[in-house]
Scaffold this motif. Sequence first.
Motif, short mmCIF file in Angstrom:
data_model
loop_
_atom_site.label_atom_id
_atom_site.label_comp_id
_atom_site.label_asym_id
_atom_site.label_seq_id
_atom_site.Cartn_x
_atom_site.Cartn_y
_atom_site.Cartn_z
N THR A 279 2.18 9.53 -0.72
CA THR A 279 1.35 8.80 -1.55
C THR A 279 1.73 9.30 -3.22
O THR A 279 2.59 10.36 -3.34
CB THR A 279 -0.30 9.27 -1.69
N MET B 7 0.76 -1.09 -0.01
CA MET B 7 0.07 -0.04 0.05
C MET B 7 0.89 1.50 -0.02
O MET B 7 0.78 2.10 -0.70
CB MET B 7 -0.86 0.09 1.23
N ALA C 84 0.02 3.33 -3.44
CA ALA C 84 -1.21 4.20 -3.20
C ALA C 84 -1.07 5.55 -4.03
O ALA C 84 0.17 6.15 -3.71
CB ALA C 84 -1.48 4.31 -1.81
N PHE D 94 -5.81 2.80 -3.60
CA PHE D 94 -4.86 1.81 -4.18
C PHE D 94 -5.46 1.17 -5.38
O PHE D 94 -6.68 0.54 -5.28
CB PHE D 94 -4.62 0.54 -3.25
#
Length: 403
Positions: free
Chosen positions: A268, A239, A243, A282
């Motif tokens: 991110t 993640m 992400a 995601f």
Amino acid sequence: MDAGHRYYDAFPPKSTNVAVETRENGRKIAVVTKDVAAGEVIYKENPVVAVLDSDLQGLGKHCAHCFRSIQESISIQLPENSNPVQSTFCSKACLVANQSQSHNLLFTTESPLPAEIQGTPNTEASIEARRTAQEKFVTYVKKEGRAGPLLVARFIARQVALETAKMVEGGKKATEKNDFTDSETGDYLLADHIERLRYLELKPNPEELPLLVDILQTALPGLEQFVTDERHATLLGKMAYNAYGVSFGGGRDDKPEPTARSEDVEKTRTPYGTQRQIGSAFYTLSSYLTHSCEPSARPSFSTGTTELHLIANRELKKGDELTVAWVDVSKHDDESVIEGRRRRRIELARGWRLACGCSRCDEESKDLTPKEHKEQAAEEKDGSKVEESMSRFEAGGDPDNVE
Ligand SMILES: [Zn+2]
Ligand SMILES: [Zn+2]
């Protein structure tokens, strides 16, 4: 032909205009499968899981499922005792999708199985145990203020929902349009995506796993087997590495300043900066987009939801690599070219342990003396071990050679 080749034959679907190719160094890249004009939308993709930033959760300003901006008068709320995360929804469709994909399992006392399957009947004690586990997890998530723990919890719940939906003949599909989770033709499952993606090696907070395990086993005994120490750490790392930051119209200015050390602040992929996003999401296909400081494409959320539109920054020829900016690569007025390069590269090193090898980084380093060059490289490595992000392939367990 082995399973891995079949996977990349079926994924990404032809309709996305993208293929995944392997470079000589073994890294996967995404390329366009046709000529594309500048400004053209190459594909649209919905996320597998998405989580609003912690300061926005519970405010009721954005839909907890699709992030759409909502007015109080039309928002849909859940009863308080089955909504410890205080989610609000923009529509019945988002409410239903969110409940069946992850909310029911994680945050209610309803059966996480499809209605057609009879689970073990609830007792007062089992309901109480479930509520307690959920409240503890939510308290932890709020204290942490990070997206990672919730993204992982929702991801596991989503996978359970996809699998259990198949146990019922003609059951309602747990897939959504353009999220490329399980293929229509059975060529791949969500698990096939996740095992191939790169991840950061992270050390999870030791408090986290027991809380997550408790939620899962009180919902459905046996589920806890899905999350071992190693799998939990890997999922968090996947993640963290993949992400995207979702922001509308260039982003917001009112996100509270992070309190963690700058090396530890969650990052991110977003050209606007994580500080301007409203949440993290995601995606399967978009995880394959590599970083460049001179990106060939950009993510856009122009529908005002988490639906990612990939837009060509320039004219692209069939076979050209698709790259996006994971960090803000614009030249700021108050910095020199060298300072801008340094800012981007420190962010990439901190967020992804990535030493950018793009042509712009090369070009802009020409004016550096060898000494300055060394100093900058050392600084980028400071607080982050560059190039320690990895994929299963590099970790030794090549999923394509299992057969
Ligand atoms: Zn919505
Ligand atoms: Zn670069």
